[in-house]
Design an enzyme around this catalytic site. Structure first.
Site, short mmCIF file in Angstrom:
data_model
loop_
_atom_site.label_atom_id
_atom_site.label_comp_id
_atom_site.label_asym_id
_atom_site.label_seq_id
_atom_site.Cartn_x
_atom_site.Cartn_y
_atom_site.Cartn_z
N GLU A 202 0.80 -1.23 0.00
CA GLU A 202 0.00 0.00 0.00
C GLU A 202 0.84 1.29 0.00
OE1 GLU A 202 -2.91 -0.34 3.17
OE2 GLU A 202 -4.07 -1.81 2.02
N GLU A 316 -6.67 -7.54 -1.53
CA GLU A 316 -7.07 -7.46 -0.12
C GLU A 316 -8.53 -7.06 -0.06
OE1 GLU A 316 -5.10 -5.22 2.91
OE2 GLU A 316 -3.08 -5.62 2.13
#
Length: 427
Positions: A202, A316
């Site tokens: 991320e 995710e």
């Protein structure tokens, strides 16, 4: 059987032998891409997977290694074929990288064990190479190392621009990719069990919401990875937030990334999307969150198909048991919604390559619980939803494999028939 029939039969047999030999020659086991699809050994591949960031941590404790084996066993038993986990722990407790370029060999051997166990259970791995957050060191640790070396740095986001920090990161990439596994004897860059490398978990650069800083960093680091390892796929670890072009699709914040521009970088092989409406839309009701989720998924599928033109992995997603009014039915419904869109795209030949929920634990790991955890043996209704998706994607894989095999066989037969006619005319 007449002469013409015999020639036709011989040509067909030759065609089949040639086809099988081609399939075997292509069978090095590395996952590749063609257009918006994954392939392995020349056949289509769809994935249903999970996140278990903790694998390195528990593997580094011999008394806990059985949990690594246990989670792979349970995952394989539910048809899961891909795991995403950390190939980093920088300067923290049981660190892999103790200081820049200095590694704890015992911890590296724990990562060797993770690879070996995944291989034993026919589960591929996505290895993330750094963290955006302070957990396990992250970009803050790299910046602190550079400060300790005399660099004057004002922000964690200097991770993306400072030459010293970038040098530390590049050295770590090389150390991991060229590591020779002490159990299997195979270098990581030559190990087909590794599905792909991920540049960072991320990445965010909120000091530059234009996206230019992250874009330049991804371009540089992706080229670096590919210069070392030409076997494996590569992705950036992005959450899927858009730049100005489609910022209306985002939740009400920006993180300095751009799903379209970032993923069009030539050295990235596929796109990733993360999905957490319960975090991004805190305070909203269940219906609002599900409506956002469906729009979020469909926008990314459409853009992966038409603009990025690469596979997209929903890397995710999850529903927290800590959410107000949570029930297991809500989690199952959330998973069903994700899986429905993934399957629909995959079954019609779209860009969806699969999904990976956050996070899978083995029994007895309560200390790793974050609200999103699933223990398959202890959450049977959710486990059934997950296993059903594995079955559906397996059916899609078989369907497209048959289609591709038939097309390849037709091409080989046509080629052989053309050659036979040429040889006959010469005679």
């Amino acid at each position: 059987m007449g002469g013409a029939q015999r020639m036709s039969f011989v040509a067909l047999v030759s065609c089949l032998v040639f086809f099988v030999s081609c399939q075997q020659a292509a069978g090095n086991g590395f996952v590749t891409t063609k257009g918006t699809h994954f392939f392995v050994n020349g056949n289509p591949l769809y994935v249903n997977g999970f996140n278990s960031y903790w694998l390195l941590t528990l593997a580094s404790d011999p008394s806990q290694r059985n949990r690594v084996t246990s989670v792979f066993e349970e995952a394989s038993g539910h048809g899961l074929n891909l795991a995403r986990t950390w190939a980093f722990n920088d300067g923290q407790y049981k660190a892999l990288q103790v200081s820049p370029g200095v590694y704890d060999e015992q911890v590296f051997q724990a990562l060797d064990f993770v690879v070996s166990e995944a291989k034993n259970h026919n589960i591929r791995l996505i290895f993330s190479l750094a963290n955006n957050y302070v957990n396990f060191g992250g970009k803050a640790q790299y910046v602190n190392w550079a400060r300790n070396a005399g660099q004057s740095l004002s922000s964690e986001d200097d991770f993306f621009t400072n030459p010293t920090v970038k040098g530390y990161y590049k050295n770590h990439v090389k150390a991991v990719l060229t590591r020779v596994n002490t159990i299997t004897g195979v270098a990581y860059k030559d190990e087909p069990t590794i599905f792909a490398w991920e540049l960072m978990n991320e990445p965010r650069c909120q000091s530059d919401t234009s996206g230019r800083t992250i874009q330049a960093w991804i371009e540089e680091m992706a080229a670096h990875v590919k210069s070392i390892d030409g076997n494996h796929l590569l992705e950036a670890g992005l959450e899927g937030f858009y730049g100005d072009f489609k910022k209306q699709v985002n939740p009400s914040f920006s993180v300095g990334t751009d799903f379209i521009a970032n993923n069009r970088i030539k050295d990235l092989d596929f796109a990733t999307v993360h999905s957490y409406p319960d975090i991004w839309l805190q305070g909203s009701d269940e219906g609002t969150q599900l409506s956002f989720l469906e729009s979020w998924i469909e926008n990314h599928l459409d853009d992966a198909n038409k603009i990025v033109k690469k596979p997209v992995l929903f890397a995710e997603f999850g529903k927290s048991s800590k959410d107000p009014g949570y029930s297991e039915w809500q989690r199952n419904n959330f998973f069903d919604t994700m899986y429905k869109h993934i399957y629909a795209s995959a079954s019609r030949g779209g860009a969806s390559a699969g999904g990976m929920f956050w996070q899978l634990l083995a029994p007895g790991m309560n200390q790793f619980g974050d609200g999103y955890e699933i223990v398959l043996s202890e959450n049977p209704s959710t486990a059934a939803v997950i296993a059903a998706q594995s079955h559906k994607l397996n059916m899609v894989t078989h369907m497209f494999t048959k289609i591709y095999d038939l097309e390849k066989l037709k091409r080989v037969y046509a080629h052989r028939r053309t050659r036979w006619h040429k040889d006959s005319n010469r005679g």
